[in-house]
Design a protein around this motif. Structure first.
Motif, PDB file in Angstrom:
ATOM      1  N   GLN A   1      -5.902  -1.954   5.287  1.00  0.00           N
ATOM      2  CA  GLN A   1      -7.151  -2.194   4.567  1.00  0.00           C
ATOM      3  C   GLN A   1      -7.942  -0.910   4.508  1.00  0.00           C
ATOM      4  N   VAL A   2      -8.156  -0.397   3.323  1.00  0.00           N
ATOM      5  CA  VAL A   2      -8.995   0.797   3.170  1.00  0.00           C
ATOM      6  C   VAL A   2     -10.442   0.324   3.169  1.00  0.00           C
ATOM      7  N   ASN A   3     -11.247   0.897   4.071  1.00  0.00           N
ATOM      8  CA  ASN A   3     -12.639   0.450   4.213  1.00  0.00           C
ATOM      9  C   ASN A   3     -13.572   1.252   3.331  1.00  0.00           C
TER      10      ASN A   3
ATOM     11  N   ASN B   1       2.087   3.902 -10.621  1.00  0.00           N
ATOM     12  CA  ASN B   1       2.138   2.437 -10.652  1.00  0.00           C
ATOM     13  C   ASN B   1       2.214   1.825  -9.249  1.00  0.00           C
ATOM     14  N   ASN B   2       1.406   2.335  -8.341  1.00  0.00           N
ATOM     15  CA  ASN B   2       1.313   1.845  -6.965  1.00  0.00           C
ATOM     16  C   ASN B   2       2.577   2.039  -6.139  1.00  0.00           C
ATOM     17  N   ALA B   3       3.436   2.964  -6.504  1.00  0.00           N
ATOM     18  CA  ALA B   3       4.603   3.301  -5.700  1.00  0.00           C
ATOM     19  C   ALA B   3       4.227   4.512  -4.842  1.00  0.00           C
TER      20      ALA B   3
ATOM     21  N   HIS C   1      14.905   7.373   7.385  1.00  0.00           N
ATOM     22  CA  HIS C   1      14.978   5.917   7.277  1.00  0.00           C
ATOM     23  C   HIS C   1      13.563   5.367   7.208  1.00  0.00           C
ATOM     24  N   PHE C   2      13.462   4.137   6.760  1.00  0.00           N
ATOM     25  CA  PHE C   2      12.149   3.539   6.629  1.00  0.00           C
ATOM     26  C   PHE C   2      11.528   3.325   7.996  1.00  0.00           C
ATOM     27  N   ALA C   3      10.260   3.694   8.109  1.00  0.00           N
ATOM     28  CA  ALA C   3       9.521   3.504   9.353  1.00  0.00           C
ATOM     29  C   ALA C   3       8.833   2.142   9.346  1.00  0.00           C
ATOM     30  N   HIS C   4       8.248   1.788   8.197  1.00  0.00           N
ATOM     31  CA  HIS C   4       7.532   0.526   8.084  1.00  0.00           C
ATOM     32  C   HIS C   4       7.193   0.242   6.621  1.00  0.00           C
ATOM     33  N   ILE C   5       6.823  -0.992   6.367  1.00  0.00           N
ATOM     34  CA  ILE C   5       6.288  -1.390   5.067  1.00  0.00           C
ATOM     35  C   ILE C   5       4.828  -1.713   5.291  1.00  0.00           C
ATOM     36  N   ALA C   6       3.937  -1.098   4.525  1.00  0.00           N
ATOM     37  CA  ALA C   6       2.498  -1.352   4.663  1.00  0.00           C
ATOM     38  C   ALA C   6       2.043  -2.229   3.506  1.00  0.00           C
ATOM     39  N   LEU C   7       1.488  -3.380   3.844  1.00  0.00           N
ATOM     40  CA  LEU C   7       0.979  -4.300   2.841  1.00  0.00           C
ATOM     41  C   LEU C   7      -0.525  -4.134   2.712  1.00  0.00           C
TER      42      LEU C   7
ATOM     43  N   HIS D   1       0.860  -1.182   0.000  1.00  0.00           N
ATOM     44  CA  HIS D   1       0.000   0.000   0.000  1.00  0.00           C
ATOM     45  C   HIS D   1       0.894   1.230   0.000  1.00  0.00           C
ATOM     46  N   HIS D   2       1.910   1.236   0.875  1.00  0.00           N
ATOM     47  CA  HIS D   2       2.872   2.335   0.911  1.00  0.00           C
ATOM     48  C   HIS D   2       4.094   1.917   1.702  1.00  0.00           C
ATOM     49  N   ILE D   3       5.148   2.694   1.564  1.00  0.00           N
ATOM     50  CA  ILE D   3       6.333   2.546   2.397  1.00  0.00           C
ATOM     51  C   ILE D   3       6.487   3.843   3.170  1.00  0.00           C
ATOM     52  N   GLY D   4       6.512   3.750   4.487  1.00  0.00           N
ATOM     53  CA  GLY D   4       6.619   4.924   5.345  1.00  0.00           C
ATOM     54  C   GLY D   4       8.069   5.302   5.572  1.00  0.00           C
ATOM     55  N   VAL D   5       8.365   6.588   5.461  1.00  0.00           N
ATOM     56  CA  VAL D   5       9.719   7.086   5.658  1.00  0.00           C
ATOM     57  C   VAL D   5       9.707   8.200   6.696  1.00  0.00           C
ATOM     58  N   TRP D   6      10.489   8.015   7.795  1.00  0.00           N
ATOM     59  CA  TRP D   6      10.688   9.092   8.769  1.00  0.00           C
ATOM     60  C   TRP D   6      11.588  10.125   8.125  1.00  0.00           C
ATOM     61  N   VAL D   7      11.231  11.395   8.220  1.00  0.00           N
ATOM     62  CA  VAL D   7      12.042  12.460   7.619  1.00  0.00           C
ATOM     63  C   VAL D   7      12.298  13.554   8.644  1.00  0.00           C
ATOM     64  N   LYS D   8      13.412  14.259   8.476  1.00  0.00           N
ATOM     65  CA  LYS D   8      13.679  15.350   9.405  1.00  0.00           C
ATOM     66  C   LYS D   8      13.163  16.675   8.899  1.00  0.00           C
ATOM     67  N   ASP D   9      12.926  16.820   7.606  1.00  0.00           N
ATOM     68  CA  ASP D   9      12.386  18.057   7.042  1.00  0.00           C
ATOM     69  C   ASP D   9      11.254  17.672   6.089  1.00  0.00           C
ATOM     70  N   ALA D  10      10.027  17.678   6.594  1.00  0.00           N
ATOM     71  CA  ALA D  10       8.877  17.214   5.817  1.00  0.00           C
ATOM     72  C   ALA D  10       8.693  18.020   4.536  1.00  0.00           C
ATOM     73  N   GLN D  11       8.838  19.327   4.600  1.00  0.00           N
ATOM     74  CA  GLN D  11       8.628  20.147   3.405  1.00  0.00           C
ATOM     75  C   GLN D  11       9.674  19.846   2.336  1.00  0.00           C
ATOM     76  N   LYS D  12      10.906  19.679   2.753  1.00  0.00           N
ATOM     77  CA  LYS D  12      11.975  19.351   1.806  1.00  0.00           C
ATOM     78  C   LYS D  12      11.698  17.997   1.143  1.00  0.00           C
ATOM     79  N   SER D  13      11.274  17.015   1.934  1.00  0.00           N
ATOM     80  CA  SER D  13      10.957  15.699   1.386  1.00  0.00           C
ATOM     81  C   SER D  13       9.735  15.765   0.478  1.00  0.00           C
ATOM     82  N   LEU D  14       8.720  16.519   0.902  1.00  0.00           N
ATOM     83  CA  LEU D  14       7.519  16.680   0.088  1.00  0.00           C
ATOM     84  C   LEU D  14       7.875  17.310  -1.259  1.00  0.00           C
ATOM     85  N   ASP D  15       8.692  18.347  -1.250  1.00  0.00           N
ATOM     86  CA  ASP D  15       9.130  18.988  -2.494  1.00  0.00           C
ATOM     87  C   ASP D  15       9.905  18.005  -3.375  1.00  0.00           C
TER      88      ASP D  15
END
Length: 128
Positions: A126-128, A51-53, A70-76, A7-21
């Motif tokens: 699971q998206v309901n 493509n689901n990335a 770094h990666f926080a988690h893998i969501a299946l 579903h997604h891969i979660g990434v902890w970031v120190k600068d959210a705006q920089k990562s979002l950009d």
């Protein structure tokens, strides 16, 4: 019950705006969803790269150490979080968060977290 890819891969970031950009302007991704973190109200973003990335940008909380991303988690993605969770526990995973119905902003989901064999964090989503 089936697992249907990431579903997604979660990434902890120190600068959210920089990562979002980076993921949007730089790589051409589109923000498909955002919601506030319960602990501190900072926004979490889901960015679809195609493509689901999907990358989940998770800002560090208040007072947390600022470290490199770094990666926080893998969501299946699954159609039955509870069954996937039970299957993982039977296979030897350790429970982190039992299945729960959660409202993430306006997205209703059922999710659960387990720790894999090397303590990797796996979320069933699971998206309901």
């Amino acid at each position: 019950m089936k697992i249907d890819g990431y579903h997604h891969i979660g990434v902890w970031v120190k600068d959210a705006q920089k990562s979002l950009d980076f993921y949007t302007t730089g790589l051409g991704g589109k923000v498909t969803f955002s919601f506030p973190m319960a602990e501190n109200g900072k926004l979490i973003y889901l960015v679809d790269l195609g493509n689901n990335a999907v990358v989940e940008i998770i800002p560090r909380g208040n007072g947390e150490e600022e470290v490199n991303a770094h990666f926080a988690h893998i969501a299946l993605r699954t159609d039955d979080t509870r069954a996937a969770y039970d299957l993982a526990i039977k296979a030897g995973a350790a429970s982190s968060t039992a299945p729960q119905d959660v409202l993430l902003g306006t997205m209703a989901v059922t999710n659960a977290f387990v720790l894999g064999p090397d303590h990797e964090v796996i979320e069933f989503f699971q998206v309901n």
